[in-house]
Design an enzyme around this catalytic site. Structure first.
Site, PDB file in Angstrom:
ATOM      1  N   HIS A 121       0.812  -1.215   0.000  1.00 33.94           N
ATOM      2  CA  HIS A 121       0.000   0.000   0.000  1.00 33.94           C
ATOM      3  C   HIS A 121       0.849   1.270   0.000  1.00 33.94           C
ATOM      4  CE1 HIS A 121       0.887   0.592   4.318  1.00 33.94           C
ATOM      5  NE2 HIS A 121       0.780  -0.727   4.398  1.00 33.94           N
ATOM      6  N   ASP A 122       0.400   2.244  -0.776  1.00 27.60           N
ATOM      7  CA  ASP A 122       0.970   3.594  -0.806  1.00 27.60           C
ATOM      8  C   ASP A 122       2.374   3.664  -1.392  1.00 27.60           C
ATOM      9  OD1 ASP A 122      -1.324   4.816   0.685  1.00 27.60           O
ATOM     10  OD2 ASP A 122      -0.590   3.495   2.260  1.00 27.60           O
ATOM     11  N   GLY A 139       5.062  -1.131   2.546  1.00 30.42           N
ATOM     12  CA  GLY A 139       4.224   0.052   2.441  1.00 30.42           C
ATOM     13  C   GLY A 139       5.000   1.354   2.465  1.00 30.42           C
TER      14      GLY A 139
END
Length: 264
Positions: A121-122, A139
């Site tokens: 994520h991200d 992440g």
């Protein structure tokens, strides 16, 4: 649509360009957008709020846009955005972002992503990168343009890798890696600069020499990071041709996390 195999399951709400090809047993969710010329292999799942550009080649058994693995995630409408002309090989897994991390996981253009690569994520990945087999980034990782991650490279969360950098096979990157640096080991250590890669990309002798000077300032002259940064800033006046490279390095060093530091 002629390009969608009858055994594929594509939600009628998905926005699929007429030039897209989707193989058998693949599943495409309602919030997915796929641009012209992209091919999706069999047994692939594309879900969530996922936007894919044009002329990508996505091989079989890939998972894109699934819920991320952050325990704080509660199904918020975050995204995965993939650019143009990327190659994504088998068993790769790219997940949507989190509200806390900006809401978007992003892969740029012209990237070569080999089997079993993972974007958590991200993550923000630039253009023209190569992720060898099993390169995995946690992440909030940022990867600059023209970076090459060797097979089985693992990158800790919140770490940044500057443009034109490279890691050797099996590297474990726990600190930030400045632009142009080559690293290897567990934990990864800086070994040199990616001089051959720069030459192949058309860097002049003067620009390569400036990169060598930056390497010496960071790693060979016993300077603190602050002192090395000052020495690097001075290079822009000494070698005007290399001013963009100096700026790239200076901007990276200005954002170095005190908790992470840079690879040494």
């Amino acid at each position: 649509m002629a390009g969608i195999h009858p055994a594929a399951i594509v939600d009628p709400k998905a926005q699929i360009d007429a030039g897209v090809t989707i193989g058998p047993f693949s599943i495409v969710g309602p919030d997915v957008k796929i641009g012209a010329g992209t091919t999706v292999g069999p047994h692939t799942v594309i879900e969530g709020r996922t936007t894919i550009g044009h002329d990508n080649r996505i091989f079989q058994f890939v998972s894109l846009g699934s819920a991320n693995q952050d325990k704080k995630y509660r199904g918020e409408p975050t995204e995965l955005v993939i650019g143009d002309r990327n190659v994504i090989r088998e068993y790769s897994t790219y997940q949507v972002g989190t509200v806390q991390g900006g809401g978007v996981t992003r892969l740029g253009n012209d990237n070569w992503m080999m089997a079993y690569t993972h974007l958590a994520h991200d993550c923000l990945v630039g253009d023209n990168t190569i992720f060898a087999n099993n390169a995995q980034i946690a992440g909030h990782v940022e990867v600059g343009d023209f970076v090459i991650l060797g097979a089985y490279t693992c990158v800790h969360q919140f770490v940044r890798i500057g443009a034109h950098g490279m890691t050797a096979m099996g590297s474990v990157l726990l600190a930030e890696q400045p632009p142009f640096v080559m690293s290897e080991g567990n934990p990864a250590q800086a070994r040199s600069m990616n001089y051959e890669g720069l030459r192949r990309r058309g860097f002049s002798a003067a620009r390569v020499a400036a990169v060598k000077t930056m390497h010496k300032a960071l790693y060979r002259e016993g300077l603190t990071l602050e002192q090395a940064t000052q020495r690097i800033h001075a290079l822009a006046a000494e070698t005007p041709e290399a001013a963009p490279d100096v700026q790239l390095m200076a901007e990276f060093l200005a954002r170095v996390s005190p908790q992470r530091g840079i690879v040494r």
